[in-house]
Design an enzyme around this catalytic site. Sequence first.
Site, PDB file in Angstrom:
ATOM      1  N   GLU A 108       0.972  -1.307  -0.001  1.00 47.61           N
ATOM      2  CA  GLU A 108      -0.104  -0.030   0.101  1.00 47.61           C
ATOM      3  C   GLU A 108       0.847   1.215  -0.037  1.00 47.61           C
ATOM      4  OE1 GLU A 108      -3.006   0.410  -0.401  1.00 47.61           O
ATOM      5  OE2 GLU A 108      -3.977  -1.537  -0.329  1.00 47.61           O
ATOM      6  N   SER A 392     -42.091 -16.412 -17.801  1.00 47.61           N
ATOM      7  CA  SER A 392     -43.552 -15.797 -17.892  1.00 47.61           C
ATOM      8  C   SER A 392     -43.639 -14.711 -16.880  1.00 47.61           C
ATOM      9  CB  SER A 392     -44.564 -16.740 -17.789  1.00 47.61           C
ATOM     10  OG  SER A 392     -44.519 -17.807 -18.944  1.00 47.61           O
TER      11      SER A 392
END
Length: 394
Positions: A108, A392
Site C-alpha cells: 500500500e 413468464s
Amino acid sequence: MSNDNQSTRSERHNNNDNQQRNVGGLIKKILLWVAGIVVLLMVASAALFFYYASSAPKISRSDLTSQSITTIYDDQNRVISRLGAQKREYAKDNQIPKQLKNAVVSIEDRRFYKHHGVDTIRILGAATSNVFGRSAGMQGGSTLTQQLVKLSVFSTAASDRTLKRKAQEAWLAINVEQHFSKSQILDFYINKVYMGNGIYGMQTAAQYYYGKDLKDLDLSQLALLAGMPQSPTYYNPLVSNTKYATQRRNEVLNAMVRSNYITQSQANQAASESVTAGLDPDHGNISGSGTAVDSKVVDPYVKQVLADLQAQGYNPYSDGLKVHTNLNLDAQQHLYDAANKNVQFQNDKMQAGVAVTDPHNGQIIAMLGGRHTGNVVYGLNRAVQSNRSSGSTA
C-alpha cells in the site's frame, strides 16, 4: 581595398555580437518570465491549499478508531441489515504480527516510514504513470495515512471527490502524523479497513475467514488479508473462482520481497499454498448482522442495494449511510420459503432467480438470488446477474 574589407569584416563581427547579445537577452527574459509564472503558480497553489485546509473537519483518536456502520431499512423502516455490525475485534499493537504490518506497507505505501503524511515522490510518480498511460489512469498517490483519514472523516461519494477534499485530506494526514506514531497509524488502519462480507478490520477478518486470531495465521494468509482492502469483493477467498485472490496474494508476497521483508524462498513457499487452505466455514466467533432478520433471506436484495449505491458513487462500507428501501419483508420471506422449503423442484440442482415488482409503481419489493445458497454472503444473484431469458410474467 584592404581597409574596406577589414572594415566590412569588423562590422559583420559586431553585428554577430549584437545578434548574439539580443538572442541571449531574449532567452534570459523568457526564462525570467517562466520562473516568475512558476513562482506565482506555487504561491497561488499554497494559498489555495491553506485556504481549503482552514475549513478541514476536526479529526480525533475516536474518529480513527471508530467504525462506520451503514444501516439498511425495509419499506416499514425496520432494520434489515447493518454492514459492519458483526462482533468486531479490535487488535492491539502486540496482537498484530510484524509480518502483517510489513505486508500492508509493502503493497500500500512502500515509503510509509519515510514521509510525513503526504509523499510528494509518490504523487509525482503517480502523475507520471497516469500521463504516460503506464497505469491505465488508476495509479494513486495517497499514502496509508491519507487512506486512514479518508476512511475516518470523509465520504467516498463521487460528488465529494474534489480538489478541496484532497487538500483537506492531505492537511489532516500531516496532522495525524504529528500526533501519532507510525506504529499507531498502522494499527488504526489495520483495524479500520473494510474486508468484505460486511466486516471491518483485519482481526475480525482473521476470525471470519480462518476462525483464528491474526497471530495464528501463516504468511500466505496474512498476505491475502493485507491485499484485500483494495477490492474486498474481488479478492474474496470464499468465492468459487479464487484466481484474483491468488493473484493479489502473490502481488503482496512479491512486494514484500522487493522491500526486503522476506526472502524469495519464503515468498515461493507461501505462494504454493492455496488461498482456500484453512478457511473456516463457520466464521470463527463472528456473530450475525445484529438484526432480527435472517441475513440469508434478505441477502440478494441487500446485495443489489449495495451495488446501486456504489454505482451512484457512495461507499456503503465506509460512509456510514442510512438507506431506506422498497423491500416488503413479508414478500421477501415468502419468496425465500417458497424457493427453499415449500415448492417442490425436480431436483436440488435446479435454480431460480426472481424479482418481484409492485405493478402500481414498478418498485422492486422482493428478490431471490437462488436456492440453497449456503453461507456465502452477497453471492451470485441470479435475478440480475444470470444471462438467461426470463420466464413468464404475471
